[in-house]
Design a protein around this motif. Structure first.
Motif, PDB file in Angstrom:
ATOM      1  N   VAL A  21       0.837  -1.197   0.000  1.00 20.81           N
ATOM      2  CA  VAL A  21       0.000   0.000   0.000  1.00 20.81           C
ATOM      3  C   VAL A  21       0.878   1.256   0.000  1.00 20.81           C
ATOM      4  N   ALA A  22       1.978   1.225   0.708  1.00 25.23           N
ATOM      5  CA  ALA A  22       2.911   2.364   0.702  1.00 25.23           C
ATOM      6  C   ALA A  22       3.471   2.591  -0.697  1.00 25.23           C
ATOM      7  N   ASP A  23       3.807   1.508  -1.401  1.00 18.85           N
ATOM      8  CA  ASP A  23       4.341   1.629  -2.763  1.00 18.85           C
ATOM      9  C   ASP A  23       3.308   2.216  -3.720  1.00 18.85           C
ATOM     10  N   HIS A  24       2.054   1.769  -3.624  1.00 21.23           N
ATOM     11  CA  HIS A  24       1.004   2.221  -4.544  1.00 21.23           C
ATOM     12  C   HIS A  24       0.494   3.620  -4.232  1.00 21.23           C
ATOM     13  N   LEU A  25       0.334   3.932  -2.952  1.00 19.04           N
ATOM     14  CA  LEU A  25      -0.388   5.148  -2.579  1.00 19.04           C
ATOM     15  C   LEU A  25       0.370   6.099  -1.669  1.00 19.04           C
ATOM     16  N   GLY A  26       1.589   5.746  -1.283  1.00 15.51           N
ATOM     17  CA  GLY A  26       2.353   6.613  -0.401  1.00 15.51           C
ATOM     18  C   GLY A  26       1.741   6.736   0.983  1.00 15.51           C
ATOM     19  N   VAL A  27       1.131   5.653   1.471  1.00 11.73           N
ATOM     20  CA  VAL A  27       0.399   5.663   2.736  1.00 11.73           C
ATOM     21  C   VAL A  27       1.028   4.690   3.717  1.00 11.73           C
ATOM     22  N   ASP A  28       1.138   5.106   4.961  1.00 10.14           N
ATOM     23  CA  ASP A  28       1.578   4.213   6.028  1.00 10.14           C
ATOM     24  C   ASP A  28       0.355   3.761   6.807  1.00 10.14           C
ATOM     25  N   ILE A  29       0.020   2.481   6.690  1.00  9.16           N
ATOM     26  CA  ILE A  29      -1.126   1.936   7.423  1.00  9.16           C
ATOM     27  C   ILE A  29      -0.640   1.510   8.793  1.00  9.16           C
ATOM     28  N   ASP A  30      -1.256   2.071   9.793  1.00 11.22           N
ATOM     29  CA  ASP A  30      -0.882   1.753  11.162  1.00 11.22           C
ATOM     30  C   ASP A  30      -2.118   1.236  11.888  1.00 11.22           C
ATOM     31  N   GLY A  31      -1.942   0.152  12.624  1.00  7.83           N
ATOM     32  CA  GLY A  31      -3.058  -0.388  13.385  1.00  7.83           C
ATOM     33  C   GLY A  31      -2.569  -1.430  14.363  1.00  7.83           C
ATOM     34  N   ASP A  32      -3.402  -1.740  15.337  1.00  9.51           N
ATOM     35  CA  ASP A  32      -3.054  -2.749  16.336  1.00  9.51           C
ATOM     36  C   ASP A  32      -3.445  -4.151  15.895  1.00  9.51           C
ATOM     37  N   THR A  33      -4.574  -4.274  15.175  1.00  2.69           N
ATOM     38  CA  THR A  33      -5.018  -5.594  14.719  1.00  2.69           C
ATOM     39  C   THR A  33      -5.308  -5.576  13.225  1.00  2.69           C
ATOM     40  N   PHE A  34      -4.896  -6.638  12.556  1.00  2.25           N
ATOM     41  CA  PHE A  34      -5.146  -6.833  11.135  1.00  2.25           C
ATOM     42  C   PHE A  34      -5.816  -8.198  10.981  1.00  2.25           C
ATOM     43  N   GLU A  35      -7.048  -8.202  10.450  1.00  2.00           N
ATOM     44  CA  GLU A  35      -7.785  -9.448  10.268  1.00  2.00           C
ATOM     45  C   GLU A  35      -8.126  -9.639   8.792  1.00  2.00           C
ATOM     46  N   PHE A  36      -7.916 -10.851   8.285  1.00  2.00           N
ATOM     47  CA  PHE A  36      -8.235 -11.204   6.910  1.00  2.00           C
ATOM     48  C   PHE A  36      -9.651 -11.789   6.883  1.00  2.00           C
TER      49      PHE A  36
END
Length: 160
Positions: A21-36
């Motif tokens: 996502v950082a490569d595509h949109l220049g965004v740093d996604i930050d979070g405590d939990t990631f669920e698929f």
């Protein structure tokens, strides 16, 4: 939308999503939990970040921000901006036409996933696939972005 399976992601899977996502949109996604989340009859999978539908996979492609994710994390690249006249059409899932575009990231290449934002407030209305390069998007006629996900669709309305 019926959930087929749901599980927490490992740290290496989270890192891969964050880097893509950082490569595509220049965004740093930050979070405590990631669920698929995998659905029974949907053409995409979803990643919940702290319970919010922030990232999705289209056709087993690389991860990309959902409309809600793009509004939460504010993309810097891969953005196509439309004028006020295009807002109602794009919000209803219409493909993006050249006359409605006021600006497009010149780094966009045909086939890339992009976010479509409105010019007044910068709110993201949709996610789509570019049909032409970014420097060819503005103009008088023709479809330039195929809509994949928009405000108010099932993915946008999904909640835990």
């Amino acid at each position: 939308m019926e959930v087929k399976s749901r599980h927490h992601l490992r740290s290496d899977e989270i890192t891969a999503i964050q880097e893509a996502v950082a490569d595509h949109l220049g965004v740093d996604i930050d979070g405590d939990t990631f669920e698929f989340v995998e659905f029974v009859d949907a053409g995409y999978e979803l990643v919940l970040v702290d319970g919010d539908p922030a990232v999705f996979y289209v056709d087993d492609d690389e991860p990309f921000l959902t409309v809600r994710g793009a509004n939460d994390f504010d993309p810097e690249t891969g953005v196509v901006t439309v004028d006020a006249g295009a807002i109602s059409f794009v919000s209803d899932g219409a493909d993006v036409m050249r006359p409605g575009i006021v600006e497009a990231d010149e780094a966009i290449r045909a086939g890339d996933l992009v976010v479509i934002a409105e010019e007044t407030h910068g709110k993201v209305l949709a996610v789509g696939r570019a049909l032409v390069d970014g420097d060819e998007m503005a103009g008088d006629s023709g479809k330039v972005v195929e809509s994949i996900h928009h405000v108010g669709d099932d993915l946008y309305e999904f909640s835990v």
